[in-house]
Design an enzyme around this catalytic site. Structure first.
Site: not given
Ligand code: ZN
Length: 305
Positions: A2-3, A72, A142, A295
């Site tokens: 999630p961002e 966040k 996770r 990335r």
């Protein structure tokens, strides 16, 4: 992961649901997911069981006064002198069900064949029950996320909160701030710059790709090569993409589920993220991807320079 748009969606949906609700009990099914105090979580978490007991004990009877966000981090304010900090990290989910809908079946993964299931699920680690029978579930497949209980006095000492850069959707976030942080990091690659929370809060892999598409800048460019008009476009893109994504309840890529159990719909509008090898929706070129610093950046080779 999630961002900002996903975390903002969680906060917007939880605030009206949790505000003024009183906690009846808290069940911690996996003690290592919770902590007390401002420190970073220990790798060993030796006293996890005792911590979980005192976490649950302290919260009993407390009333929720507000739900907020910083970068966040989700901040659940409690009457008295406490707050719960929740970080979803990779796969954390907060799902709220009122008493009438406790048997609602929810798809916890945004894939075609994910079976709808009742909560608690296998990935449910903490359950808040409210005095009116409603429940809040913390799931984390996770197990990288956490819930941390801090006092108001400890709040300013929480290291994660001190390190976050400016909030891009804040009206006070102006182009001068972006320019000044760009000037401090001339050698960083522009995608890497956007993803560093010290420069701007809340941007990760998805939205850095989408922002750079809108700004027409390739992800691998060095900050110092991004000049004048491009910097102005970048600023506009940061505001626009994050705002649009929030209006669509974020992107349900993988595990992101809204507190209502519904999915975010912005994923359908992605222009480049996750679309390598597909045609650009605007110009028809094949979207490329490039790996750097561990990335992957996706971009349109024709529109992004
Ligand atoms: Zn294109």
């Amino acid at each position: 992961m999630p961002e900002l748009p996903e975390v903002e969606t969680v906060v917007r949906e939880l605030r009206p649901r949790l505000k003024n609700r009183k906690i009846k009990s808290v069940r911690v099914l996996l003690p290592k997911m919770v902590a007390m105090g401002p420190g970073t979580l220990s790798n060993l978490r030796k006293n996890a069981h005792d911590v979980a007991l005192s976490f649950a004990y302290t919260l009993r009877g407390k009333k929720i006064t507000d739900v907020k966000r910083r970068a966040k981090m989700i901040i659940i304010d409690l009457a008295g002198k406490f707050a719960i900090l929740v970080h979803l990290k990779m796969t954390g989910q907060l799902i709220f069900l009122d008493k009438k809908h406790l048997d609602k079946q929810i798809r916890l993964l945004n894939v075609e064949d994910a079976p709808p299931q009742r909560l608690p699920a296998k990935s449910t680690h903490v359950i808040f029950e409210f005095t009116d029978g409603a429940k809040l579930f913390y799931n984390d497949y996770r197990q990288f996320g956490y819930l941390k209980l801090v006092t108001d006095k400890e709040l300013p000492q929480v290291r994660e909160l001190q390190e976050y850069g400016p909030e891009p959707l804040d009206n006070r976030y102006a182009i001068a701030q972006l320019l000044s942080s760009l000037n401090k990091r001339p050698n960083a690659k522009i995608k890497q710059f956007l993803m560093d929370p010290k420069n701007i809060a809340g941007i990760g892999n998805i939205y850095s790709d989408e922002i750079l598409y809108y700004a027409k800048i390739r992800p691998i460019r060095r900050v110092r090569s991004v000049k004048g008009e491009e910097r102005r476009r970048l600023f506009m893109a940061i505001k626009k993409i994050l705002k649009d994504a929030t209006a669509h309840y974020g992107s349900s890529v993988g595990d992101f589920v809204r507190p209502s159990g519904d999915w975010g719909t912005y994923g359908l509008l992605h222009k480049v993220y996750g679309r390598a090898g597909e045609k650009c929706k605007k110009c028809g070129s094949i979207i490329k991807s490039i790996k750097f610093n561990g990335r992957t950046g996706s971009f349109c080779p024709k529109e992004q320079r």
